[in-house]
Write a protein that holds these residues in place. Structure first.
Motif, PDB file in Angstrom:
ATOM      1  N   THR B 168       0.837  -1.198   0.000  1.00  0.00           N
ATOM      2  CA  THR B 168       0.000   0.000   0.000  1.00  0.00           C
ATOM      3  C   THR B 168       0.874   1.252   0.000  1.00  0.00           C
ATOM      4  O   THR B 168       0.653   2.171  -0.798  1.00  0.00           O
ATOM      5  N   ALA B 169       1.878   1.265   0.874  1.00  0.00           N
ATOM      6  CA  ALA B 169       2.762   2.431   0.941  1.00  0.00           C
ATOM      7  C   ALA B 169       3.455   2.641  -0.401  1.00  0.00           C
ATOM      8  O   ALA B 169       3.514   3.760  -0.924  1.00  0.00           O
ATOM      9  N   PHE B 170       3.922   1.557  -0.994  1.00  0.00           N
ATOM     10  CA  PHE B 170       4.627   1.634  -2.271  1.00  0.00           C
ATOM     11  C   PHE B 170       3.691   2.131  -3.371  1.00  0.00           C
ATOM     12  O   PHE B 170       4.042   3.009  -4.160  1.00  0.00           O
ATOM     13  N   GLY B 171       2.477   1.584  -3.399  1.00  0.00           N
ATOM     14  CA  GLY B 171       1.515   1.986  -4.421  1.00  0.00           C
ATOM     15  C   GLY B 171       1.115   3.445  -4.285  1.00  0.00           C
ATOM     16  O   GLY B 171       1.050   4.170  -5.272  1.00  0.00           O
ATOM     17  N   VAL B 172       0.872   3.881  -3.058  1.00  0.00           N
ATOM     18  CA  VAL B 172       0.438   5.258  -2.830  1.00  0.00           C
ATOM     19  C   VAL B 172       1.569   6.237  -3.163  1.00  0.00           C
ATOM     20  O   VAL B 172       1.353   7.259  -3.802  1.00  0.00           O
ATOM     21  N   ALA B 173       2.790   5.871  -2.759  1.00  0.00           N
ATOM     22  CA  ALA B 173       3.920   6.769  -3.037  1.00  0.00           C
ATOM     23  C   ALA B 173       4.180   6.867  -4.530  1.00  0.00           C
ATOM     24  O   ALA B 173       4.674   7.882  -5.016  1.00  0.00           O
ATOM     25  N   GLY B 174       3.805   5.829  -5.280  1.00  0.00           N
ATOM     26  CA  GLY B 174       4.114   5.819  -6.707  1.00  0.00           C
ATOM     27  C   GLY B 174       3.031   6.391  -7.598  1.00  0.00           C
ATOM     28  O   GLY B 174       3.140   6.330  -8.809  1.00  0.00           O
ATOM     29  N   VAL B 175       1.971   6.958  -7.018  1.00  0.00           N
ATOM     30  CA  VAL B 175       0.910   7.540  -7.842  1.00  0.00           C
ATOM     31  C   VAL B 175       1.480   8.728  -8.614  1.00  0.00           C
ATOM     32  O   VAL B 175       2.161   9.570  -8.050  1.00  0.00           O
ATOM     33  N   ARG B 176       1.210   8.760  -9.915  1.00  0.00           N
ATOM     34  CA  ARG B 176       1.831   9.790 -10.763  1.00  0.00           C
ATOM     35  C   ARG B 176       1.390  11.190 -10.326  1.00  0.00           C
ATOM     36  O   ARG B 176       0.229  11.441 -10.061  1.00  0.00           O
ATOM     37  N   GLN B 177       2.372  12.088 -10.287  1.00  0.00           N
ATOM     38  CA  GLN B 177       2.105  13.458  -9.865  1.00  0.00           C
ATOM     39  C   GLN B 177       1.052  14.109 -10.770  1.00  0.00           C
ATOM     40  O   GLN B 177       0.258  14.923 -10.310  1.00  0.00           O
ATOM     41  N   ASP B 178       1.031  13.724 -12.043  1.00  0.00           N
ATOM     42  CA  ASP B 178       0.036  14.283 -12.973  1.00  0.00           C
ATOM     43  C   ASP B 178      -1.376  14.070 -12.453  1.00  0.00           C
ATOM     44  O   ASP B 178      -2.223  14.951 -12.543  1.00  0.00           O
ATOM     45  N   TRP B 179      -1.639  12.858 -11.946  1.00  0.00           N
ATOM     46  CA  TRP B 179      -2.997  12.545 -11.501  1.00  0.00           C
ATOM     47  C   TRP B 179      -3.316  13.310 -10.220  1.00  0.00           C
ATOM     48  O   TRP B 179      -4.447  13.742 -10.016  1.00  0.00           O
ATOM     49  N   VAL B 180      -2.310  13.464  -9.379  1.00  0.00           N
ATOM     50  CA  VAL B 180      -2.513  14.258  -8.164  1.00  0.00           C
ATOM     51  C   VAL B 180      -2.791  15.708  -8.566  1.00  0.00           C
ATOM     52  O   VAL B 180      -3.656  16.372  -7.991  1.00  0.00           O
ATOM     53  N   ASN B 181      -2.081  16.187  -9.600  1.00  0.00           N
ATOM     54  CA  ASN B 181      -2.321  17.554 -10.076  1.00  0.00           C
ATOM     55  C   ASN B 181      -3.731  17.714 -10.633  1.00  0.00           C
ATOM     56  O   ASN B 181      -4.345  18.766 -10.474  1.00  0.00           O
ATOM     57  N   VAL B 182      -4.224  16.678 -11.300  1.00  0.00           N
ATOM     58  CA  VAL B 182      -5.611  16.721 -11.786  1.00  0.00           C
ATOM     59  C   VAL B 182      -6.552  16.925 -10.596  1.00  0.00           C
ATOM     60  O   VAL B 182      -7.443  17.767 -10.630  1.00  0.00           O
ATOM     61  N   ALA B 183      -6.315  16.169  -9.524  1.00  0.00           N
ATOM     62  CA  ALA B 183      -7.150  16.322  -8.328  1.00  0.00           C
ATOM     63  C   ALA B 183      -7.013  17.732  -7.769  1.00  0.00           C
ATOM     64  O   ALA B 183      -8.004  18.356  -7.381  1.00  0.00           O
ATOM     65  N   ARG B 184      -5.782  18.251  -7.757  1.00  0.00           N
ATOM     66  CA  ARG B 184      -5.574  19.587  -7.173  1.00  0.00           C
ATOM     67  C   ARG B 184      -6.263  20.661  -8.004  1.00  0.00           C
ATOM     68  O   ARG B 184      -6.915  21.555  -7.459  1.00  0.00           O
ATOM     69  N   THR B 185      -6.131  20.579  -9.345  1.00  0.00           N
ATOM     70  CA  THR B 185      -6.755  21.621 -10.169  1.00  0.00           C
ATOM     71  C   THR B 185      -8.282  21.497 -10.155  1.00  0.00           C
ATOM     72  O   THR B 185      -8.961  22.424 -10.554  1.00  0.00           O
ATOM     73  N   HIS B 186      -8.799  20.356  -9.699  1.00  0.00           N
ATOM     74  CA  HIS B 186     -10.244  20.230  -9.562  1.00  0.00           C
ATOM     75  C   HIS B 186     -10.702  20.494  -8.126  1.00  0.00           C
ATOM     76  O   HIS B 186     -11.826  20.164  -7.776  1.00  0.00           O
ATOM     77  N   GLU B 187      -9.792  21.044  -7.322  1.00  0.00           N
ATOM     78  CA  GLU B 187     -10.116  21.435  -5.946  1.00  0.00           C
ATOM     79  C   GLU B 187     -10.718  20.301  -5.143  1.00  0.00           C
ATOM     80  O   GLU B 187     -11.665  20.514  -4.366  1.00  0.00           O
ATOM     81  N   LEU B 188     -10.215  19.083  -5.324  1.00  0.00           N
ATOM     82  CA  LEU B 188     -10.723  17.974  -4.517  1.00  0.00           C
ATOM     83  C   LEU B 188     -10.076  18.045  -3.131  1.00  0.00           C
ATOM     84  O   LEU B 188      -8.894  18.313  -3.012  1.00  0.00           O
ATOM     85  N   GLY B 189     -10.863  17.774  -2.104  1.00  0.00           N
ATOM     86  CA  GLY B 189     -10.338  17.757  -0.743  1.00  0.00           C
ATOM     87  C   GLY B 189      -9.473  16.521  -0.543  1.00  0.00           C
ATOM     88  O   GLY B 189      -9.439  15.636  -1.396  1.00  0.00           O
TER      89      GLY B 189
END
Lengths: 299, 278
Positions: B168-189
């Motif tokens: 789980t730790a490995f999978g979560v740490a490896g989530v692509r920054q692009d997808w996290v940025n998608v969440a951020r630009t969509h103002e997801l909590g």
């Protein structure tokens, strides 16, 4: 001078250079974008275009300076500023339609599911994605189709400002042309304010109202703001025949080929670095066409 | 003739051939019991007439399997329960310990994967605790918990936790920054980002960890039940060994394999369900 819709004031970005000093990417960059304008920014790699984009998107913090939109300072990412990334950034476990509804649901949390889907389908249709294809996963779509989905997702959210980070960089020339046409179509229907990074001069002339030219880094700056004096609606086959097309194109090529280097590496001494407005318009002149009319206005 | 068959049909045919040949060799390798009438008087006096304990032939195992599987849930006292009841106890213990481990490991893995500080702070503990054989915890568990049933569940808990936590730790740490940025630009909590972006992105890695864990848990439960006794498939194997009923031992070994395979294929199915292609 009245405050533009989007105003970038004294923006500076510095990074540690790895040897204890700092590397100034750009310093005191200042420019504005009006509502409904389509602005492209051109410059060589490493001049800080993407950094400016990330600051506007709220994904990065500038070392100093502010960005104001509608009179309010922006900080952090927001649904008011939509982003289309170069690598599409679609969520691969969702279908094309679900990728768009993902955005719409975030933007309009109160809408019922049916309305969200209808809205998403309408914007997918605007970029030519209709029927069963919207249920495919990104991995089952070509690069061009993926970027269409990404554009639909951004437009469907109807942000106040749309940021496009080299959206066509990874596409072949023919696909690029089709999607540029679609982008123009959607843009003209929505009156969206767009700020776009590109490497492609012809693309910039086709799409933009105004092209910002950046010098090379370090100490890059937005040196010129070139108005595209070709009336809309534009099509790629017709604009090349317009008298202003090659004059503007030559000006851009000269800048990127030569002057971007000559103007590089100058510290700003604390002054705001505003671009010079350049208007090239040959249509008013009929007799002496030996020199392009070049009028520089400092604002 | 073979050319007309598909790859799968040919493989299945080969499997059947191997099974039949293996069973025939096994059957033929068992020495026949001498009939009592052929024995000398001396042999009869020294007990030669009693059936010799030996490895049973496959035909006997099959007969045993038929007998057991046709009535799997009978309960005739503490030492005589149907195979279904024994396996049921084992699965109950495995799932209880395993679910408790998942409830701890997955949220903790999220935390460790999201935060560099948490990763560095937890890492030394994980590295020391992970290589400990789960059965080594048994004496301590028995002393502290004072209950053999709960101790077995604790051993399952402690052995299932590590692969899930690390994956789980490995999978979560490896989530692509692009997808996290998608969440951020969509103002997801933070919670919506965790559930709508990070969880689906890391799901294949997390399920892989869960699949490894369930495999280990099923290996360990047999050993744990041999120690704690009472019920369960591990106890059943040991009990039949004490009864010198090798037919039942072989039958239950096969059942352990079949149940383990079913548990694994459930997670294989889950893995396919959450997989995505980039």
């Amino acid at each position: 001078m009245s405050q533009p819709f989007l105003s970038i004031e004294l923006l500076t970005q510095q990074f540690p250079d790895g040897q204890g000093g700092t590397l100034t990417v750009f310093e005191n960059a200042s420019f504005g974008i009006e509502k409904g304008e389509f602005v492209c920014i051109l410059g060589h790699s490493g001049c800080g275009k993407s950094t400016i984009m990330n600051i506007l998107a709220g994904l990065a913090e500038p070392s100093s300076g502010v960005v104001k939109m509608d009179g309010f300072e922006v900080s952090g990412p927001s649904l008011d500023r939509g982003v289309v990334f170069q690598n599409y950034s679609l969520l691969p476990w969702l279908s094309a339609l679900k990728n768009v509804t993902f955005g719409v649901k975030a933007r309009y949390p109160d809408w019922p599911a049916a309305k969200v889907e209808e809205h998403a389908r309408a914007f997918l249709a605007k970029v030519g994605l209709e029927g069963d294809v919207v249920h495919r996963k990104p991995s089952q779509l070509s690069g061009g189709m993926r970027q269409r989905v990404s554009i639909a997702r951004a437009f469907a959210n109807q942000p106040k400002l749309l940021l496009l980070d080299e959206p066509f960089g990874a596409l072949d020339a023919l696909t690029r042309g089709t999607i540029q046409d679609e982008l123009l179509k959607v843009w003209s229907e929505t009156e969206q304010t767009v700020f776009m990074i590109t490497h492609d001069i012809d693309e910039a002339i086709l799409l933009a109202d105004r092209i910002l030219l950046m010098t090379n880094g370090p100490f890059a700056r937005v040196a010129e703001s070139v108005e595209i004096t070709i009336p809309r609606p534009r099509t790629r086959t017709e604009i090349v025949d317009h008298p202003n097309y090659y004059a503007i194109r030559n000006h851009l090529v000269q800048f990127l080929g030569q002057r971007s280097k000559e103007l590089a590496g100058q510290a700003s001494d604390g002054a705001a670095q505003r671009p010079e407005t350049v208007t090239i318009d040959l249509t008013e002149k009929t007799e002496d066409q030996s020199n392009p009319q070049l009028r520089a206005v400092n604002d | 003739m073979l050319d007309n068959l598909t790859l799968n049909q040919r493989a299945a045919l080969l499997s059947v051939v191997m099974l039949v040949v293996g069973l025939l060799i096994w059957e033929a390798a068992i020495p026949a019991q001498k009939a009592a009438g052929e024995l000398t008087e001396y042999e009869r006096l020294t007990g030669g007439g009693a059936p010799k304990a030996g490895v049973p032939p496959p035909s006997q195992v099959l007969a045993k399997a038929w007998e057991q599987l046709s009535n799997p849930f009978y309960d005739a006292g503490p030492n005589d329960k149907g195979i279904g009841i024994q396996i049921g106890y084992s699965i109950y213990r495995v799932l209880t310990g395993y679910l408790m481990a998942a409830l701890v490991a997955i949220p903790l893995g999220f935390l460790i994967g999201m935060s560099q500080v948490a990763y560095k702070a937890f890492n030394p503990f994980i590295q020391v605790l992970r290589p400990i054989s789960p059965l080594a915890w048994m004496p301590l568990a028995l002393f502290i918990i004072q209950d053999s049933e709960a101790s077995a569940i604790f051993v399952i808990f402690i052995c299932s936790i590590w692969p899930m936590l690390i994956n789980t730790a490995f999978g979560v740490a490896g989530v692509r920054q692009d997808w996290v940025n998608v969440a951020r630009t969509h103002e997801l909590g933070p919670f919506r980002t965790a559930f709508t972006v990070i969880l689906p992105a890391a799901a294949p890695t997390i399920i892989t960890g869960m699949r490894i864990s369930i495999g280990i848990a099923w290996l360990v439960i047999v050993a744990a039940e041999m120690l704690v006794g009472g019920t369960g498939i591990g106890y059943y194997v040991w009990n039949e060994w004490n009864n010198l009923d090798l037919t039942s031992v072989i039958f239950s070994i096969l059942m352990i394999g079949v149940v383990g395979m079913l548990l694994d294929s459930a997670f294989a199915y889950l893995q396919r369900a959450v997989a995505y292609a980039e």
